[in-house]
Scaffold this motif. Structure first.
Motif, mmCIF file in Angstrom:
data_model
loop_
_atom_site.group_PDB
_atom_site.id
_atom_site.type_symbol
_atom_site.label_atom_id
_atom_site.label_comp_id
_atom_site.label_asym_id
_atom_site.label_seq_id
_atom_site.Cartn_x
_atom_site.Cartn_y
_atom_site.Cartn_z
ATOM 1 N N VAL A 30 -16.912 -31.397 15.778
ATOM 2 C CA VAL A 30 -17.545 -30.379 15.090
ATOM 3 C C VAL A 30 -16.601 -28.990 15.287
ATOM 4 O O VAL A 30 -16.175 -28.061 13.969
ATOM 5 C CB VAL A 30 -19.096 -29.761 15.728
ATOM 6 N N VAL A 31 -15.694 -28.687 16.830
ATOM 7 C CA VAL A 31 -14.959 -28.327 17.160
ATOM 8 C C VAL A 31 -14.101 -27.662 16.117
ATOM 9 O O VAL A 31 -13.669 -26.336 15.751
ATOM 10 C CB VAL A 31 -14.408 -27.749 17.823
ATOM 11 N N LEU A 32 -13.321 -28.718 15.664
ATOM 12 C CA LEU A 32 -12.064 -28.632 14.707
ATOM 13 C C LEU A 32 -12.681 -28.376 13.304
ATOM 14 O O LEU A 32 -12.041 -27.374 12.944
ATOM 15 C CB LEU A 32 -11.686 -29.900 14.634
ATOM 16 N N TRP A 33 -13.931 -28.435 13.385
ATOM 17 C CA TRP A 33 -14.167 -28.067 11.716
ATOM 18 C C TRP A 33 -14.310 -26.943 11.575
ATOM 19 O O TRP A 33 -13.988 -25.948 10.047
ATOM 20 C CB TRP A 33 -15.236 -29.113 11.420
ATOM 21 N N VAL A 34 -15.346 -26.396 11.943
ATOM 22 C CA VAL A 34 -15.226 -24.197 12.544
ATOM 23 C C VAL A 34 -14.050 -23.651 12.587
ATOM 24 O O VAL A 34 -13.319 -22.955 11.505
ATOM 25 C CB VAL A 34 -16.132 -24.630 13.624
ATOM 26 N N LEU A 35 -13.245 -24.628 13.533
ATOM 27 C CA LEU A 35 -12.188 -23.766 13.423
ATOM 28 C C LEU A 35 -11.114 -24.238 11.398
ATOM 29 O O LEU A 35 -10.649 -23.106 11.438
ATOM 30 C CB LEU A 35 -10.952 -24.457 14.720
ATOM 31 N N ILE A 36 -11.056 -24.764 11.544
ATOM 32 C CA ILE A 36 -10.587 -25.235 10.380
ATOM 33 C C ILE A 36 -10.790 -23.875 9.158
ATOM 34 O O ILE A 36 -10.274 -23.389 8.364
ATOM 35 C CB ILE A 36 -10.964 -26.219 9.379
ATOM 36 N N LEU A 37 -12.599 -24.033 8.578
ATOM 37 C CA LEU A 37 -13.351 -23.298 8.615
ATOM 38 C C LEU A 37 -12.618 -21.276 8.991
ATOM 39 O O LEU A 37 -12.671 -20.438 7.629
ATOM 40 C CB LEU A 37 -14.678 -23.537 8.352
ATOM 41 N N ARG A 38 -12.863 -20.809 9.984
ATOM 42 C CA ARG A 38 -12.718 -20.147 10.468
ATOM 43 C C ARG A 38 -11.530 -19.434 9.945
ATOM 44 O O ARG A 38 -10.623 -18.360 9.598
ATOM 45 C CB ARG A 38 -12.318 -20.302 12.027
ATOM 46 N N ALA A 39 -10.354 -20.824 10.308
ATOM 47 C CA ALA A 39 -8.389 -19.923 9.272
ATOM 48 C C ALA A 39 -8.866 -19.883 8.239
ATOM 49 O O ALA A 39 -8.430 -18.996 7.639
ATOM 50 C CB ALA A 39 -8.240 -20.681 9.612
ATOM 51 N N ARG A 40 -9.975 -20.266 7.130
ATOM 52 C CA ARG A 40 -9.327 -19.773 5.577
ATOM 53 C C ARG A 40 -10.602 -19.543 6.050
ATOM 54 O O ARG A 40 -9.456 -18.744 4.407
ATOM 55 C CB ARG A 40 -10.481 -21.395 5.245
ATOM 56 N N PHE A 41 -11.335 -18.649 6.426
ATOM 57 C CA PHE A 41 -11.797 -17.530 5.526
ATOM 58 C C PHE A 41 -11.115 -16.528 6.414
ATOM 59 O O PHE A 41 -10.946 -15.726 5.504
ATOM 60 C CB PHE A 41 -13.188 -17.460 6.905
ATOM 61 N N LEU A 42 -10.402 -16.406 7.327
ATOM 62 C CA LEU A 42 -9.616 -15.410 7.039
ATOM 63 C C LEU A 42 -8.180 -15.392 6.338
ATOM 64 O O LEU A 42 -7.813 -14.097 6.236
ATOM 65 C CB LEU A 42 -8.892 -15.407 8.876
ATOM 66 N N ALA A 43 -8.032 -16.443 5.777
ATOM 67 C CA ALA A 43 -7.079 -16.188 4.627
ATOM 68 C C ALA A 43 -7.448 -15.393 3.945
ATOM 69 O O ALA A 43 -6.482 -15.193 2.670
ATOM 70 C CB ALA A 43 -6.023 -17.470 4.504
ATOM 71 N N SER A 44 -8.609 -15.831 3.698
ATOM 72 C CA SER A 44 -9.342 -15.263 2.240
ATOM 73 C C SER A 44 -9.670 -13.702 2.397
ATOM 74 O O SER A 44 -9.777 -12.889 1.799
ATOM 75 C CB SER A 44 -10.653 -15.795 1.622
ATOM 76 N N TYR A 45 -10.190 -13.258 3.235
ATOM 77 C CA TYR A 45 -10.205 -12.076 3.891
ATOM 78 C C TYR A 45 -9.582 -11.631 5.233
ATOM 79 O O TYR A 45 -9.806 -12.117 6.343
ATOM 80 C CB TYR A 45 -11.723 -11.996 4.545
ATOM 81 N N PRO A 46 -8.566 -11.495 5.225
ATOM 82 C CA PRO A 46 -7.674 -10.942 6.481
ATOM 83 C C PRO A 46 -7.721 -9.801 7.231
ATOM 84 O O PRO A 46 -8.415 -9.563 6.551
ATOM 85 C CB PRO A 46 -6.083 -10.690 6.023
ATOM 86 N N ILE A 47 -8.057 -9.536 8.084
ATOM 87 C CA ILE A 47 -7.929 -8.517 8.869
ATOM 88 C C ILE A 47 -6.800 -7.475 9.034
ATOM 89 O O ILE A 47 -5.568 -7.931 9.897
ATOM 90 C CB ILE A 47 -8.554 -8.440 10.902
ATOM 91 N N ALA A 48 -6.661 -6.248 8.391
ATOM 92 C CA ALA A 48 -5.767 -6.180 8.549
ATOM 93 C C ALA A 48 -5.276 -5.453 9.361
ATOM 94 O O ALA A 48 -6.305 -5.135 10.970
ATOM 95 C CB ALA A 48 -5.523 -4.869 7.669
ATOM 96 N N THR A 49 -4.164 -5.104 9.844
ATOM 97 C CA THR A 49 -3.191 -4.981 11.644
ATOM 98 C C THR A 49 -2.827 -3.594 11.091
ATOM 99 O O THR A 49 -1.437 -3.875 10.161
ATOM 100 C CB THR A 49 -2.792 -6.293 12.876
ATOM 101 N N SER A 50 -2.116 -3.125 11.761
ATOM 102 C CA SER A 50 -0.603 -2.147 11.822
ATOM 103 C C SER A 50 0.123 -2.156 12.461
ATOM 104 O O SER A 50 0.171 -3.136 13.467
ATOM 105 C CB SER A 50 -1.411 -0.772 12.538
ATOM 106 N N ILE A 51 0.922 -1.537 12.099
ATOM 107 C CA ILE A 51 2.108 -1.845 12.049
ATOM 108 C C ILE A 51 2.859 -2.602 13.738
ATOM 109 O O ILE A 51 3.102 -2.900 14.585
ATOM 110 C CB ILE A 51 3.354 -1.008 12.216
ATOM 111 N N LYS A 52 1.675 -1.205 14.336
ATOM 112 C CA LYS A 52 2.286 -1.616 15.908
ATOM 113 C C LYS A 52 1.269 -2.284 16.995
ATOM 114 O O LYS A 52 1.824 -2.794 18.357
ATOM 115 C CB LYS A 52 1.553 0.086 16.136
ATOM 116 N N ASP A 53 0.639 -3.291 15.839
ATOM 117 C CA ASP A 53 0.405 -4.284 16.314
ATOM 118 C C ASP A 53 0.519 -5.310 16.482
ATOM 119 O O ASP A 53 0.670 -6.889 17.083
ATOM 120 C CB ASP A 53 -1.088 -4.349 15.841
ATOM 121 N N HIS A 54 2.273 -4.840 15.816
ATOM 122 C CA HIS A 54 3.360 -7.029 15.766
ATOM 123 C C HIS A 54 3.907 -6.005 16.564
ATOM 124 O O HIS A 54 4.603 -5.680 17.395
ATOM 125 C CB HIS A 54 3.488 -6.515 14.533
#
Length: 382
Positions: A358-382
């Motif tokens: 169950v945990v792995l299933w949700v982790l994969i879903l979360r990663a897939r979601f962020l690949a589709s809707y990435p959270i923008a980060t500024s240069i200083k966050d890198h």
């Protein structure tokens, strides 16, 4: 200090007020009660996880056939006196599981397995009630965001289908004179597979409702299509492995060979195609079923490494972290699988292995979601 007037402006004409930009037009009229609906979905999510765990324990304690009838409404009331308990026990005595395996049982023993199955079914009723109260409450209050009514109906509809599939599964083992002492493994796989579909749907909705529409629309423009496609493939591959795990559980194949990495001292277990017709071996031959589950696990790990390496190359920190979490979860799950085999699938290891799925299933879903809707980060966050 007042602004300068145009030379063409009449002295008596009132000074025009500066216009301010209107923001949030995308979300206006669409927002609804996003936070409240998300909280409700999280409650449903937790209940479905509990349902999967209780279902696993019901199977591990061989309790699933203790209730021999499907009564969606009246079945919510358990036996209330000794006469009713004896009547339920007498019904159980008619089926093959009792005739072949459990003739040693007394009424007290029967009660212990009955409560597991009754609790499993009761939890299903609670989930249905929580969905119905939440959905119709938000609907009547007109708090459902635009475009979300159909989406929120779907978990309820699938939950109703799950109840029918649950009985379809149980009925395969409630037999007389056919020699069946457990449910059909492919029906168990269908039942568990649909539970993971419902769980994934609820999680995805929760991810979407956690961000505003305008944020999602902006993030969609930065979609990392290659990583999204790979994570989708990993999701499907993991789902296949979950179904194979259900086949293993359905016939207790996890206890058939307890050595690793070999099986009975061989790469391929002895007599992998001993059942006729041949196709039945992939569902009923414990050695072959466990072998297929192992091989799929190795392939899943290999593909998971490929997806992880690609996910680490994401331009977004949150996405990279999500794929790191997927890879860590995959390693833990493989290790739990090996431990479960080596110790002949004790219930503690088996249920932990299922919960980690169950945990792995949700982790994969979360990663897939962020690949589709990435959270923008500024240069200083890198």
């Amino acid at each position: 200090m007042s602004s300068k007037r145009s030379i063409f402006q009449e002295v008596s004409e009132p000074e025009a007020k500066p216009q301010t930009a209107t923001t949030g037009m995308i979300d206006r009229g669409r927002g609804g009660a996003r936070k409240a609906i998300r909280a409700w979905l999280f409650v449903l999510f937790a209940l479905v996880v509990a349902m999967i765990v209780v279902g696993g324990l019901t199977r591990l304690t061989d309790s699933g056939l203790s209730i021999t009838e499907w009564r969606p409404v009246t079945g919510a009331i358990p036996p209330m006196n000794e006469v009713e308990w004896q009547q339920e026990f007498d019904k159980y005595k008619q089926i093959d599981q009792w005739q072949i395996h459990n003739q040693w049982m007394e009424l007290a023993d029967f009660k212990s397995i009955y409560w597991w199955e009754w609790g499993h079914r009761q939890l299903g009723r609670v989930i249905g009630l929580v969905w119905a109260v939440g959905f119709f409450g938000f609907l009547l209050a007109r708090k459902i965001p635009t475009g979300w009514t159909g989406r929120l109906i779907l978990p309820g509809a699938l939950g109703g289908a799950q109840g029918a599939i649950g009985w379809w599964m149980v009925s395969s083992g409630v037999t007389q004179g056919e020699g069946m002492t457990s449910v059909a493994s492919y029906r168990l796989a269908t039942h568990l597979g649909l539970a993971f579909v419902i769980l994934g749907l609820i999680a995805w909705y929760g991810f979407l409702l956690g961000r505003q529409e305008r944020d999602l629309m902006q993030a969609r423009r930065a979609k990392e299509a290659k990583i999204f496609g790979l994570s989708t493939g990993l999701l499907h591959f993991a789902f296949l492995q979950i179904l194979l795990g259900a086949l293993v559980a359905g016939i207790d194949a996890g206890r058939s060979y307890t050595d690793w990495p070999l099986m009975g001292g061989q790469v391929i277990p002895p007599n992998p195609l001993m059942i006729e017709p041949i196709w039945k071996n992939f569902f009923e031959n414990p050695g072959l079923v466990q072998f297929v589950h192992r091989i799929c696990g190795y392939l899943l790990l290999g593909f998971g490494v490929v997806v992880w390496l690609r996910g680490r190359a994401s331009a977004h920190g949150a996405t990279r972290f999500a794929f790191n979490a997927v890879f860590a979860g995959l390693i833990v799950q493989i290790a739990l699988g090996v431990i479960t085999v080596l110790y002949a699938a004790p219930w503690q290891a088996a249920i932990l292995h299922q919960l980690m799925a169950v945990v792995l299933w949700v982790l994969i879903l979360r990663a897939r979601f962020l690949a589709s809707y990435p959270i923008a980060t500024s240069i200083k966050d890198h």
